[in-house]
Design an enzyme around this catalytic site. Structure first.
Site, PDB file in Angstrom:
ATOM      1  N   TYR A  65     132.626  43.912  22.909  1.00 36.07           N
ATOM      2  CA  TYR A  65     132.755  44.686  22.091  1.00 36.07           C
ATOM      3  C   TYR A  65     132.909  46.441  22.660  1.00 36.07           C
ATOM      4  O   TYR A  65     132.503  46.761  22.941  1.00 36.07           O
ATOM      5  CB  TYR A  65     131.558  44.711  21.696  1.00 36.07           C
ATOM      6  CG  TYR A  65     131.135  43.277  20.639  1.00 36.07           C
ATOM      7  CD1 TYR A  65     132.076  42.127  20.365  1.00 36.07           C
ATOM      8  CD2 TYR A  65     129.628  43.541  20.318  1.00 36.07           C
ATOM      9  CE1 TYR A  65     132.008  41.370  20.334  1.00 36.07           C
ATOM     10  CE2 TYR A  65     129.216  41.930  19.542  1.00 36.07           C
ATOM     11  CZ  TYR A  65     130.799  40.847  19.753  1.00 36.07           C
ATOM     12  OH  TYR A  65     130.505  39.899  18.705  1.00 36.07           O
ATOM     13  N   GLY A 217     132.295  35.817   4.735  1.00 37.66           N
ATOM     14  CA  GLY A 217     133.722  35.782   5.451  1.00 37.66           C
ATOM     15  C   GLY A 217     134.565  34.264   4.946  1.00 37.66           C
ATOM     16  O   GLY A 217     133.754  33.299   4.582  1.00 37.66           O
TER      17      GLY A 217
END
Length: 290
Positions: A65, A217
């Site tokens: 990340y 999502g």
């Protein structure tokens, strides 16, 4: 002053590792598209301080990340870590110069990734390392024996306490379990995306955690309308309903919603405490069939 317990209580991942079912996903502490530094590093640090103040003891992160950004911020904000805090990371991918997520599953890739996570987080041992195998939200077929064996060897060397797998099929979970105990499975799952229903129940029977990502999502417009209608009737936000549904879906489900905003973090924690009535649960369960 004792920190409050977030909604859902706690879950035992094995041994002496007990985490709050409501965790925090650190992905959004990086820059746009999880690439580069955040616009406001101090704000990111304050979010992590609030995570601890809210009683959350489960932070999900990864060295890819940023890359490296979130782990560096976590260390800056929280090291030396509270004894109650448990950090979960992922290996199996990397970031390229354009922000892509190519796989990194070779033995040397995995060993280097674990070493780099340890170094950047300032740890001697990582509580949980998940092996990410599939695409961003879809498992890829094939054996995971070789990469999972590498992590099992690192566990035996004392660098990892518990192992998990991410973006995998039920068959791959079983294959991993034939090599070493699996503490958690992290897959794409929510009210609308119910492919893993049987896996969730199977893992619950074994006392293994299931950690869904992307709670909002993959919804179709029709599914979103149905969720919005339930949320409006309950006087709640769609995210609150989605998180509350996951906590009520099964006692082995752990949440890792992410945000770079203290206000949004607190909204998520408060919203997940929503008690969904039976009629709302039935209506939400039907969304996955639409």
């Amino acid at each position: 002053m004792t920190a409050p317990t977030p909604p859902g209580g706690t879950f035992d991942l094995g041994g002496d590792l007990t985490v709050t079912r409501f965790g925090y996903g650190a992905m959004q502490l990086a820059g746009p598209h999880v690439f580069g530094p955040p616009a406001d590093r101090e704000a990111a640090i304050e979010v992590l301080h609030d995570v601890i103040d809210l009683g959350i003891t489960h932070i999900d992160t990864s060295d890819y990340y940023g890359p490296f950004v979130t782990n560096e911020i976590i260390r800056e904000a929280l090291h030396p870590y509270p004894e109650s805090l448990h950090i979960v990371t992922k290996v199996g991918a990397r970031r390229d110069d354009t922000g892509g997520w190519p796989p990194a599953l070779e033995p040397d890739d995995l060993r280097r990734a674990v070493d780099e996570n340890l170094e950047r987080l300032g740890l001697d041992v990582i509580d949980v390392v998940n092996l990410r195998v599939g695409d961003f939200d879809t498992p890829s077929a094939g054996s995971i024996a070789e990469p999972f064996t590498v992590l099992a060897e690192l566990q035996q060397q004392g660098l990892i306490r518990h192992l998990g797998v991410s973006t995998v099929t039920a068959e791959q979970v079983a294959e991993a379990q034939s090599i070493a105990p699996v503490a958690c499975v992290q897959n794409f799952y929510n009210i609308a995306h119910r492919v893993d229903d049987e896996l969730v129940d199977s893992l619950a029977a074994q006392g293994i955690a299931y950690v869904p990502y992307f709670p909002l999502g993959g919804f179709s417009p029709l599914q979103s309308d149905a969720l919005n209608a339930v949320a409006a009737r309950l006087g709640a936000t769609p995210m609150s309903v989605a998180l509350a549904w996951l906590l009520q879906r099964s006692p082995n489900i752990l949440l890792i919603p992410g945000t770079s905003s203290i206000a949004h973090l607190r909204e998520n924690v408060a919203g997940a405490a929503l008690e969904l009535p039976e009629d709302a649960l039935a209506e939400l369960d039907a969304i996955g069939a639409r």
